[in-house]
Design an enzyme around this catalytic site. Structure first.
Site, PDB file in Angstrom:
ATOM      1  N   ASN A 129      -6.025  29.287 -45.354  1.00  0.00           N
ATOM      2  CA  ASN A 129      -4.706  29.188 -45.964  1.00  0.00           C
ATOM      3  C   ASN A 129      -4.142  27.783 -45.798  1.00  0.00           C
ATOM      4  O   ASN A 129      -4.399  27.099 -44.813  1.00  0.00           O
ATOM      5  CB  ASN A 129      -3.755  30.244 -45.363  1.00  0.00           C
ATOM      6  CG  ASN A 129      -2.921  29.692 -44.231  1.00  0.00           C
ATOM      7  OD1 ASN A 129      -1.899  29.031 -44.436  1.00  0.00           O
ATOM      8  ND2 ASN A 129      -3.359  29.953 -42.992  1.00  0.00           N
ATOM      9  N   LYS A 241       3.326  27.615 -29.674  1.00  0.00           N
ATOM     10  CA  LYS A 241       2.064  28.016 -30.286  1.00  0.00           C
ATOM     11  C   LYS A 241       1.196  26.790 -30.491  1.00  0.00           C
ATOM     12  O   LYS A 241       1.625  25.807 -31.120  1.00  0.00           O
ATOM     13  CB  LYS A 241       2.316  28.714 -31.623  1.00  0.00           C
ATOM     14  CG  LYS A 241       1.058  29.326 -32.243  1.00  0.00           C
ATOM     15  CD  LYS A 241       1.401  30.268 -33.384  1.00  0.00           C
ATOM     16  CE  LYS A 241       0.167  31.000 -33.888  1.00  0.00           C
ATOM     17  NZ  LYS A 241       0.504  31.991 -34.936  1.00  0.00           N
ATOM     18  N   ASN A 270      -3.441  29.062 -33.047  1.00  0.00           N
ATOM     19  CA  ASN A 270      -3.184  29.026 -34.483  1.00  0.00           C
ATOM     20  C   ASN A 270      -4.523  28.930 -35.238  1.00  0.00           C
ATOM     21  O   ASN A 270      -5.581  29.134 -34.664  1.00  0.00           O
ATOM     22  CB  ASN A 270      -2.284  27.827 -34.811  1.00  0.00           C
ATOM     23  CG  ASN A 270      -1.374  28.063 -35.993  1.00  0.00           C
ATOM     24  OD1 ASN A 270      -1.771  28.647 -36.990  1.00  0.00           O
ATOM     25  ND2 ASN A 270      -0.133  27.593 -35.898  1.00  0.00           N
TER      26      ASN A 270
END
Length: 369
Positions: A129, A241, A270
């Site tokens: 993505n 994160k 991630n």
């Protein structure tokens, strides 16, 4: 009866959803398929049809997990990225997730990167993505989160699913102004969040990963933490994160910084910019273009980062994410030192009963010990 149903769904019998996926979604644009699937989950919630799922997949009490000063109904939750705008969080909660992380949300609304920007790789149980933090902006999403908290409390009571809020940098904001941009989101969203996450690790916002450098990250996290507590009048648990592409020394440096700042958690990891582990023809991968890989190919590195953090963190929780599909995957992460585990990519392949099956598998494991 409900536990029996959940246990049967957790078994080895063939499941209907993979057939539906192959017949309906496999040749559809991945982002369009996500919108249709998410829309169906939201419709089931609005019509009341999801009440059976709530009753069936409500996590057993033995799965309750304490982390970041919060009580999670299950250690397994849904990672950020599925509900970027906070439009279906209460519907997702019906499926058995112990927590749902909304976002990534930015200070300003933004459309994200041009489409197509989401690509499935079924043979590798992966996604690529480059969404680019497409979302409606903190001001628009804040009232949705307030409404969601009220709905969750009404439906589930004291031990409701936990609501996480993941914030990132607006693309048009320069790195020098990143802290103030994150604080825009913090001021608007912290009061509606059970915990906040600072996302500095997406590969799809230019320059964002530069904020993972300790000299940039420490002042950012300190400012967000102080602001969140000030605007809410309570301590808002804060997590950072990080990317799987950090070298081990940088992971250790993040762990040391988290300890020094007294942060509550690290989310690892991630998506990765690496293409290792993909078996798809390289020319097809190249045609998909830039973006982060999630799913099975990131599992090994995500697990390695978890083990590294577990050796260097003492008081902070570790939320492990990356390549998690089965109940055994979740158990392995918990045994390796994670306090909580998240999934995302497998949800697209496994379907809406996925969290319930994982909870049933976890309950079966703990019941047998």
């Amino acid at each position: 009866m409900t536990n029996l149903i959940a246990a049967r769904l957790a078994g080895q019998t063939p499941l209907l959803y993979p057939r539906i996926f192959d017949a309906v979604f496999s040749n559809m644009d991945a982002e369009r398929a996500h919108e249709i699937g998410f829309g169906a989950i939201r419709t089931a919630d609005k019509t009341g049809a999801s009440r059976l799922l709530r009753a069936t997949f409500k996590p057993a009490e033995r799965l309750r997990t304490e982390a970041m000063g919060l009580s999670f109904p299950s250690p397994f939750g849904l990672a950020a990225g599925f509900d970027k705008a906070g439009i279906g969080t209460s519907a997702l909660a019906e499926l058995g997730f112990g927590h749902i992380e909304v976002g990534t949300i930015t200070g300003q609304s933004q459309p994200g990167n041009p489409q197509p920007r989401l690509f499935r790789i079924p043979q590798d149980r992966a996604l690529i993505n480059r969404m680019g933090f497409n979302n409606h902006g903190a001001a628009a999403i804040a009232p949705r989160l307030a409404k969601t908290r009220n709905i969750l409390t009404r439906r589930f009571g004291q031990h409701r699913p936990i609501l996480g809020v993941n914030i990132g940098k607006t693309k048009v904001v320069e790195l020098d102004d990143a802290i103030e941009d994150y604080l825009v989101s913090t001021r608007l969203l912290a009061r509606h969040a059970d915990y906040l996450v600072v996302n500095v690790s997406s590969p799809n916002t230019p320059g964002l990963r530069q904020l993972q450098a300790i000299e940039s990250l420490a002042p950012l996290l300190s400012a967000v933490s102080k602001t969140a507590d000030a605007v809410t009048g309570r301590h808002v648990p804060l997590a950072v994160k990080i990317a799987p592409d950090l070298v081990d020394d940088d992971v250790v440096a993040v762990a040391d910084m988290v300890t020094d700042l007294g942060l509550d958690a690290v989310i690892a990891t991630n998506t990765t910019i690496s293409r290792e582990g993909l078996t798809l023809d390289p020319s097809e991968i190249d045609a998909m273009g830039a973006g982060g890989v999630s799913g099975a190919p990131v599992a090994d590195r995500s697990f390695a980062v978890l083990e590294l953090l577990a050796r260097h963190l003492t008081n902070a929780s570790i939320i492990s994410v990356g390549g998690v599909t089965t109940g055994d995957d979740v158990l392995n992460r918990l045994e390796a030192g994670a306090t909580l585990v998240q999934g995302y990519t497998a949800f697209l392949y496994e379907g809406p009963l996925w969290a319930g099956r994982i909870n049933a598998a976890l309950e079966g494991h703990y019941s047998g010990n």
